[in-house]
Scaffold this motif. Structure first.
Motif, PDB file in Angstrom:
ATOM      1  N   THR A  25       0.726  -1.111  -0.088  1.00  0.00           N
ATOM      2  CA  THR A  25       0.251  -0.376   0.344  1.00  0.00           C
ATOM      3  C   THR A  25       0.843   1.096   0.345  1.00  0.00           C
ATOM      4  O   THR A  25       0.574   2.326  -0.658  1.00  0.00           O
ATOM      5  N   ALA A  28       3.076   1.896  -2.938  1.00  0.00           N
ATOM      6  CA  ALA A  28       1.700   1.582  -4.307  1.00  0.00           C
ATOM      7  C   ALA A  28       1.250   3.154  -4.417  1.00  0.00           C
ATOM      8  O   ALA A  28       0.866   3.593  -4.606  1.00  0.00           O
ATOM      9  N   ALA A  32       1.849   5.834  -7.109  1.00  0.00           N
ATOM     10  CA  ALA A  32       0.821   6.751  -7.961  1.00  0.00           C
ATOM     11  C   ALA A  32       1.480   7.612  -7.713  1.00  0.00           C
ATOM     12  O   ALA A  32       1.042   8.670  -8.524  1.00  0.00           O
ATOM     13  N   ALA A 349       1.861  -2.643 -10.601  1.00  0.00           N
ATOM     14  CA  ALA A 349       0.213  -3.190 -10.660  1.00  0.00           C
ATOM     15  C   ALA A 349       0.243  -2.167 -10.170  1.00  0.00           C
ATOM     16  O   ALA A 349      -1.684  -1.267 -10.846  1.00  0.00           O
ATOM     17  N   VAL A 350      -0.548  -1.820  -8.513  1.00  0.00           N
ATOM     18  CA  VAL A 350      -1.849  -1.238  -8.233  1.00  0.00           C
ATOM     19  C   VAL A 350      -1.238   0.230  -8.348  1.00  0.00           C
ATOM     20  O   VAL A 350      -2.714   0.449  -8.369  1.00  0.00           O
ATOM     21  N   LEU A 352      -0.255   1.399 -10.527  1.00  0.00           N
ATOM     22  CA  LEU A 352      -0.885   1.392 -12.415  1.00  0.00           C
ATOM     23  C   LEU A 352      -3.203   1.589 -12.492  1.00  0.00           C
ATOM     24  O   LEU A 352      -2.938   2.595 -13.128  1.00  0.00           O
ATOM     25  N   ILE A 353      -3.030   1.120 -11.392  1.00  0.00           N
ATOM     26  CA  ILE A 353      -4.058   0.837 -11.880  1.00  0.00           C
ATOM     27  C   ILE A 353      -5.322   1.799 -11.151  1.00  0.00           C
ATOM     28  O   ILE A 353      -6.363   2.305 -12.038  1.00  0.00           O
ATOM     29  N   LEU A 354      -4.728   2.155  -9.921  1.00  0.00           N
ATOM     30  CA  LEU A 354      -5.295   3.455  -9.185  1.00  0.00           C
ATOM     31  C   LEU A 354      -5.483   5.158 -10.075  1.00  0.00           C
ATOM     32  O   LEU A 354      -5.924   5.584 -10.222  1.00  0.00           O
ATOM     33  N   LEU A 356      -4.860   4.764 -13.471  1.00  0.00           N
ATOM     34  CA  LEU A 356      -5.703   4.367 -14.438  1.00  0.00           C
ATOM     35  C   LEU A 356      -7.034   4.849 -14.119  1.00  0.00           C
ATOM     36  O   LEU A 356      -8.997   5.516 -15.060  1.00  0.00           O
ATOM     37  N   ALA A 357      -7.194   4.401 -13.378  1.00  0.00           N
ATOM     38  CA  ALA A 357      -8.724   4.141 -12.719  1.00  0.00           C
ATOM     39  C   ALA A 357      -9.492   5.366 -12.568  1.00  0.00           C
ATOM     40  O   ALA A 357     -10.642   5.852 -12.628  1.00  0.00           O
ATOM     41  N   ARG A 359      -7.712   7.841 -13.453  1.00  0.00           N
ATOM     42  CA  ARG A 359      -7.109   9.297 -14.689  1.00  0.00           C
ATOM     43  C   ARG A 359      -7.998  10.515 -14.821  1.00  0.00           C
ATOM     44  O   ARG A 359      -7.370  11.879 -14.961  1.00  0.00           O
TER      45      ARG A 359
END
Length: 806
Positions: A25, A28, A32, A349-350, A352-354, A356-357, A359
């Motif tokens: 966490t 990440a 981010a 990975a987390v 990038l997900i945060l 992109l989700a 953005r």
């Protein structure tokens, strides 16, 4: 071997779910934040780097000295600079000019007409000098002929739809001129990271002949391309002598003319200068956000290092058994590095997900509409890759090395302990986190206070409930029609006042003339901003007369009178506003007779509080027709604004059918000056909070593990009579002590950085002791609450449970 390493890694991560969750966490969130910040930072630093020769291109900026004192510094130059410099300076390979003077023009094709902000004149080699792609037409010849125009892809769509634009004619009009131009080229829409933004370029040959090489009006941007290895400083040193041969006999001749060659790639982030057209970036914000990005990532790595090394006690027996079984240090390091790689990969990975989700929402909130496209910059991910690899080595190598160096005999006998240097290092890293947190909390307070201060100050000018309409262009019987339009508006129900002016609050006056007191020598001339106003300007905007009077319709001589603000009075050297009234001033180029000062207004903020009061001279003199009124300001009662706008528009179309109707609400226009500061406040607050949150995650993990490791110590202390309060105080004091020590360094640094940032504003808040003490108390409260929560249960536990095996 690899299979075994991965299997052991997976077992350890699953076994210690809390430890894994905290590390993933924290890392990440740090990654981010790094991506979000550097998406913006890379974009801001990328301006104008799309041109292949950008490193050799410079903008020629004008500087004027009176003796050794810098009198004026402008981003523009005269049209005559470029040709003279090319002819006399062998260092210059080529040049290109773009004339922004009166760049706001009405563009018309058949019945389609719009007021366009940037309709400029450019040299014929403009598209060969710069690398803006041409979609149609020849970039070498498109701007050769008189009345040729090259337009952007968007402009072609706007005026011609799907029809072929080449060979069509556009009518370009301003208040004083009109051109019938043939479209000879279409260029690709300019990228967002181009400093210059325009949609229409008219050929340089179209400019009236007398202006083309004129050495007085500084209204163009001149760009020069230097030959390889040529010195910009050498060119700058030669210019004053060249200027003496060419400059005109008007007022600026008495000054020493110099130039500054500013690299093209630095123009965007340099501080804004008078009459600069483009929207400037903020170098301080870019640099400061870069530092915050690395601080956040470093805090996340520190959390991982601290947790990994602290938890190494639990891994000590495992390492001892491995060493006794024949494992070598490199194998053990590989094992722990593998864990670091997997944790960092999971965190990436987390992250990038945060990103992109969220953005669209996050990027739009931080940097404005459409900014999510900044996330797809290749340079950003190259930097992220380098940081990712560095993070693995930083966060994985130290714990791996510590564990690999353990002596198996001591470990298996239960005598493993951290070295003093290792303990000091970990405490130092925790202290760094606390120091960064104090800095960021103090910075957040300072940014918030300054923004609130700027938005709450009395500006000295009333901008409420004001509709501003831009003046018409190319209108027959202009003076009569504008007077009639104003009279018609004043008769509207709900209209309180109407005034015509050359500028409105929130916009630089920008019309400079050199003036001096009547009887003073030419050496005392100074440049002042000349604001054309009418009889109703002072009343409409609620300016306060502190000496003399405002313009009066019943006094015909007021048409050549002057009203100044306090800043202008001081610059002229008058002892007081009262002393200035009745005195006379020579206005540049009108020296047949002076103008009399009839009144003085209290200083007001023509522009934002970032800038000091500007010396302003208000005039109505009909002998200055080249300084026109550009705006009509309409003060209304605020009821049903939409209906009022429609009413004004109908009257406008009846009066000025040849001109587009363009308006804005003045309060929105004025407050746009603070948009960049408000945006910086949002960005700074968000990422400062995130950094503090990540530091708290690390503190939570360390405290939780420390409480678990000291369970037996707590049991012994309770058996010996220690109270719950004593135990909690003991465990929290170590954290509080680190915060206080960190604050001794953080507070002075915070004062220096915050004061440096606030010095950018002419009007700023004053620093107070509480805004540095409060962050320390806030951090202590957070740390104590975290420690109390985690140690309270351990302190209440039955000591026999923890001591039964002793």
């Amino acid at each position: 071997m690899i299979r075994n390493i991965l299997l052991v890694t997976w077992r350890n991560l699953v076994k210690n779910k809390t430890y894994t969750f905290i590390n993933v966490t924290g890392l990440a969130l740090g990654m981010a934040a790094f991506i979000l910040i550097f998406a913006y930072v890379n974009f801001e630093k990328s301006f104008d780097r799309m041109h292949p020769d950008a490193a050799n291109i410079y903008r020629v900026e004008s500087q004027f000295y009176r003796g050794d004192n810098l009198s004026d510094s402008w981003p523009t130059s005269t049209n005559g600079y470029a040709t003279a410099m090319k002819a006399n300076f062998p260092e210059i390979e080529s040049f290109a000019r773009i004339d922004w003077h009166n760049a706001e023009r009405v563009v018309k094709y058949n019945n389609i007409k719009f007021r366009e902000e940037h309709v400029c004149f450019a040299d014929s080699n403009f598209f060969n000098f710069f690398a803006y792609p041409m979609l149609k037409g020849d970039k070498l010849t498109a701007l050769n002929e008189v009345n040729s125009i090259v337009i952007s892809q968007s402009a072609a769509k706007k005026y011609f739809g799907n029809a072929e634009p080449m060979g069509k004619f556009l009518d370009i009009t301003t208040l004083s001129d009109s051109y019938h131009c043939m479209v000879t080229g279409v260029f690709k829409d300019l990228p967002a990271n181009s400093t210059m933004q325009f949609n229409f370029l008219v050929s340089w040959a179209t400019i009236p002949r007398f202006e083309k090489d004129f050495w007085y009006l500084h209204e163009s941007y001149t760009f020069v391309k230097l030959k390889p290895h040529a010195s910009a400083a050498a060119v700058e040193a030669k210019f004053p002598a060249l200027a003496e041969r060419y400059k005109t006999g008007l007022s600026l001749k008495d000054l020493k003319w110099t130039i500054k060659l500013v690299p093209l790639t630095e123009v965007h982030l340099n501080p804004a200068k008078p009459n600069e057209i483009e929207v400037k970036g903020n170098r301080f914000a870019v640099d400061f956000l870069s530092i915050i990005a690395y601080i956040i990532l470093l805090i996340a790595c520190i959390n991982y290092i601290n947790l990994a090394t602290t938890k190494s006690v639990d891994r000590a027996r495992e390492v001892g058994i491995r060493k006794v079984s024949g494992a070598h240090a490199p194998q053990l390091i590989m094992q722990f590095l593998a864990e670091s790689v997997i944790i960092n990969l999971a965190a990436l990975a987390v992250a990038l997900i945060l990103v992109l989700a969220g953005r669209y929402g996050i990027m739009n909130y931080l940097y404005g509409e459409g900014s999510y496209g900044l996330l797809f910059d290749g340079a950003l991910y190259l930097k992220l890759t380098a940081v990712f690899i560095g993070g693995i080595l930083l966060s994985g190598m130290y714990p791996a090395t510590v564990l690999a160096r353990m002596k198996p005999i001591a470990v298996l006998k239960g005598r493993f302990a951290f070295s003093k240097s290792g303990i000091l290092l970990r405490r130092g890293m925790v202290a760094f986190q606390f120091m960064a947190s104090v800095l960021l909390i103090a910075g957040t307070f300072a940014v918030y206070r300054q923004i609130v201060y700027m938005n709450s100050q009395n500006t000295g000018v009333n901008i409420d409930q004001t509709i501003v309409v831009k003046m018409p262009v190319n209108t027959p019987n202009y003076n009569q029609k504008t007077a009639s339009f104003k009279t018609t508006l004043q008769a509207f129900v709900g209209v309180k006042a109407v005034t015509l002016s050359g500028a409105v609050p929130g916009k630089e006056v920008g019309k400079f003339l050199a003036d001096r007191r009547f009887g003073a020598p030419k050496s005392e001339e100074r440049t002042y901003e000349m604001l054309r106003a009418d009889h109703d300007f002072i009343k409409t905007y609620g300016l306060q007369i502190i000496a003399g009077r405002a313009f009066d319709r019943n006094r015909p001589t007021d048409s050549v009178g002057l009203v100044m603000n306090e800043a202008a009075i001081k610059q002229f050297g008058f002892e007081s506003p009262q002393d200035a009234v009745g005195k006379k001033v020579w206005i540049e180029t009108l020296e047949k007779e002076p103008n009399e000062i009839i009144g003085v207004v209290k200083d007001y903020h023509q522009q934002s509080l970032q800038k000091n009061y500007t010396p302003v001279i208000m005039f109505m003199d009909p002998k200055l027709p080249w300084i026109p009124a550009d705006y009509i300001s309409i003060k209304v009662n605020g009821n049903n604004m939409r209906q009022m706008v429609e009413h004004i528009k109908t009257t406008w179309n009846d009066t000025f059918p040849e001109s587009s109707f363009d308006f804005f609400f003045l309060d929105d226009f004025y407050n746009r000056q603070y948009a960049q500061d408000t945006q910086f406040g949002h960005v700074f607050t968000l990422f400062a909070s995130l950094a503090i949150f990540i530091a708290c995650i690390g503190l939570f993990g360390l405290t939780a593990y420390s409480a678990a490791r000291r369970t037996k110590e707590i049991g012994v202390r309770k058996v010996l009579g220690a109270s719950v309060q004593n135990i909690i105080s003991l465990l929290t004091w170590d954290v509080v002590k680190l915060i206080l020590i960190s604050s001794l360094v953080a507070v002075p640094l915070a004062y220096i950085f915050i004061n440096q940032w606030l010095n950018r504003y002419a009007f700023r808040v004053q620093l107070t002791w509480w805004q540095f003490v409060l962050p320390v108390f806030a951090l202590v409260a957070i740390a104590v609450a975290t420690t109390f929560y985690l140690t309270f249960r351990a302190a209440l536990a039955n000591p026999t449970n923890s001591l039964r095996n002793e």
